[in-house]
Design a protein around this motif. Sequence first.
Motif, short mmCIF file in Angstrom:
data_model
loop_
_atom_site.label_atom_id
_atom_site.label_comp_id
_atom_site.label_asym_id
_atom_site.label_seq_id
_atom_site.Cartn_x
_atom_site.Cartn_y
_atom_site.Cartn_z
N ILE A 44 0.84 -1.21 0.00
CA ILE A 44 0.00 0.00 0.00
C ILE A 44 0.87 1.26 0.00
O ILE A 44 0.58 2.24 -0.71
CB ILE A 44 -0.95 -0.02 1.22
CG1 ILE A 44 -2.03 -1.09 1.02
CG2 ILE A 44 -1.60 1.35 1.42
CD1 ILE A 44 -2.87 -1.34 2.24
N LEU A 45 1.95 1.25 0.77
CA LEU A 45 2.84 2.41 0.81
C LEU A 45 3.47 2.66 -0.56
O LEU A 45 3.54 3.81 -1.02
CB LEU A 45 3.94 2.18 1.85
CG LEU A 45 3.55 2.35 3.31
CD1 LEU A 45 4.67 1.86 4.22
CD2 LEU A 45 3.21 3.80 3.63
N SER A 46 3.94 1.60 -1.22
CA SER A 46 4.58 1.78 -2.52
C SER A 46 3.60 2.27 -3.56
O SER A 46 3.91 3.16 -4.36
CB SER A 46 5.25 0.48 -2.97
OG SER A 46 4.28 -0.53 -3.23
N TYR A 47 2.39 1.73 -3.55
CA TYR A 47 1.39 2.16 -4.53
C TYR A 47 0.83 3.54 -4.19
O TYR A 47 0.46 4.30 -5.10
CB TYR A 47 0.26 1.13 -4.63
CG TYR A 47 0.50 0.12 -5.72
CD1 TYR A 47 0.09 0.34 -7.02
CD2 TYR A 47 1.18 -1.07 -5.45
CE1 TYR A 47 0.32 -0.57 -8.03
CE2 TYR A 47 1.42 -2.00 -6.45
CZ TYR A 47 0.99 -1.75 -7.74
OH TYR A 47 1.22 -2.65 -8.74
N ALA A 48 0.74 3.87 -2.91
CA ALA A 48 0.22 5.19 -2.53
C ALA A 48 1.10 6.30 -3.09
O ALA A 48 0.60 7.34 -3.57
CB ALA A 48 0.14 5.30 -1.01
N LEU A 49 2.41 6.07 -3.06
CA LEU A 49 3.34 7.07 -3.61
C LEU A 49 3.13 7.22 -5.11
O LEU A 49 3.05 8.35 -5.63
CB LEU A 49 4.77 6.64 -3.30
CG LEU A 49 5.89 7.48 -3.91
CD1 LEU A 49 5.71 8.96 -3.62
CD2 LEU A 49 7.25 7.01 -3.39
N ARG A 50 3.03 6.10 -5.85
CA ARG A 50 2.81 6.19 -7.29
C ARG A 50 1.47 6.82 -7.63
O ARG A 50 1.35 7.58 -8.61
CB ARG A 50 2.92 4.81 -7.92
CG ARG A 50 4.32 4.34 -8.21
CD ARG A 50 5.12 5.30 -9.09
NE ARG A 50 4.49 5.60 -10.35
CZ ARG A 50 4.61 4.88 -11.45
NH1 ARG A 50 5.36 3.79 -11.44
NH2 ARG A 50 4.01 5.24 -12.57
N ILE A 51 0.44 6.51 -6.86
CA ILE A 51 -0.88 7.11 -7.10
C ILE A 51 -0.83 8.62 -6.89
O ILE A 51 -1.38 9.39 -7.68
CB ILE A 51 -1.93 6.46 -6.19
CG1 ILE A 51 -2.19 5.01 -6.63
CG2 ILE A 51 -3.23 7.25 -6.19
CD1 ILE A 51 -3.03 4.20 -5.66
N ALA A 52 -0.14 9.05 -5.83
CA ALA A 52 -0.02 10.49 -5.57
C ALA A 52 0.72 11.18 -6.70
O ALA A 52 0.34 12.28 -7.15
CB ALA A 52 0.70 10.71 -4.24
N LEU A 53 1.79 10.56 -7.20
CA LEU A 53 2.55 11.15 -8.31
C LEU A 53 1.71 11.22 -9.58
O LEU A 53 1.73 12.22 -10.30
CB LEU A 53 3.81 10.33 -8.57
CG LEU A 53 4.92 10.43 -7.51
CD1 LEU A 53 5.96 9.34 -7.72
CD2 LEU A 53 5.58 11.81 -7.55
N ALA A 54 0.97 10.16 -9.86
CA ALA A 54 0.15 10.13 -11.07
C ALA A 54 -0.94 11.19 -11.02
O ALA A 54 -1.23 11.85 -12.02
CB ALA A 54 -0.46 8.74 -11.25
N ALA A 55 -1.55 11.36 -9.85
CA ALA A 55 -2.60 12.36 -9.72
C ALA A 55 -2.05 13.78 -9.82
O ALA A 55 -2.66 14.65 -10.47
CB ALA A 55 -3.31 12.16 -8.38
N ARG A 56 -0.90 14.02 -9.22
CA ARG A 56 -0.35 15.38 -9.20
C ARG A 56 0.24 15.78 -10.54
O ARG A 56 0.09 16.92 -10.98
CB ARG A 56 0.72 15.47 -8.10
CG ARG A 56 1.46 16.80 -8.06
CD ARG A 56 0.50 17.95 -7.76
NE ARG A 56 1.19 19.23 -7.78
CZ ARG A 56 1.47 19.93 -8.86
NH1 ARG A 56 1.13 19.45 -10.06
NH2 ARG A 56 2.09 21.09 -8.78
#
Length: 400
Positions: A343-355
């Motif tokens: 979850i931590l690894s994907y949360a970072l990628r999701i935040a980057l993709a959204a921003r």
Amino acid sequence: MKQPASDPLVWAAFVCVIFALLPAVMFAINFLFFRRPGRPWNRRLLPSVSVLIPARNEELSIATAMQSVLASRGVELELIVLDDGSTDRTAEIVRVAAASDSRVRLFAAPPLPDGWNGKQYACWVLASKARYEVFCFLDADVRLGSEALYRMLGEIHYLPKIGPVKKPETLRKEVREKALVSGFPRQETVTFFEWLLLPLIHFVLLGFLPLPGERWTNMPAFAVGCGQFLMVRREPYFATGGHSAISTTMHDGLLLPRLFRSRGFQTGVYDLSKDAACRMYTGADAVWSGLSKNATEGMASLLRLPIFTVLLFLGQILPLPLLVWTYLTNDLAAEGLAWIALILSYALRIALAARYRQSWSGVAVHPLGVLVLLALQWSALGRKLRGRPATWKQREYRME
């Protein structure tokens, strides 16, 4: 029925949590520092800028790049394009633009001297042709928004907000001019390898480089930049030697800021994702070759790559297969920790993709992307150790 926890699996999952947490925390900190440059156009008088574009076989992108530069508002500019031995219509396209707009000039690059990288030499030649006090080195595949130059000039020529008149000596103390500023445009990705690998530029930048060190110190170790958009002041550029001081290298986005800092000049890096866009490479071969050519001057060194391999493998690649294994072996404690790491690894990628408006397809296969990135870095390092040259734009470069 769930079985008691297996100590080796629990410890492995716990280590994955730690290594997934580190870049997530770093991103949360860096997000506060990696900001959009300057202020919106407000008719404030800023220095004139020479926009310098090295172009080698860029007929598909050069017209759009020039149009975006010439549409900039709030700045006085000239646009100089150096045709670096193109065999396509690049020079012809620029020549037509120069005939209709006096701000555009075209030059042909002299023969490439021994020991020079093609882009570094082109930029050095372009600087010798520039008239103004600020240079903006721009890749031919970058499209600027109308305020991009104005905002970045506001960072390289910072002045305090308008207020009560102050004594000259007080004002001089408040002026904070940087010698070099750089920005990361939004990366447009179309094909599989593009959206698999290119978003990882932001992932590595914001997950592993402590931007407080870049902002609060002038140490060369914290230098960072993007070669797609580099803006410098004339006097510090020539005082440091500019591109001539890094003539044999491939990665001016990293090495030019490091050079400036080593000579005592301030630099800064900014988020240009709302003010510029770039399709960096097209297709798998271009992505692999393009990222490989810069690798050994960045992550792929004998000192850094083993460290990055451990960080990325344990924090970004291992959590998914470990989760599957703990589920199949009914290890409840290890499975819970593996879920946290994933979850931590994907949360970072999701935040980057959204921003940064990155491809969601790349997010879905994030562990695969990191695995391919590491394979690319090790391949580049192996090529360097074997003495094999890097190839780019039909030129070969011996990696030092």
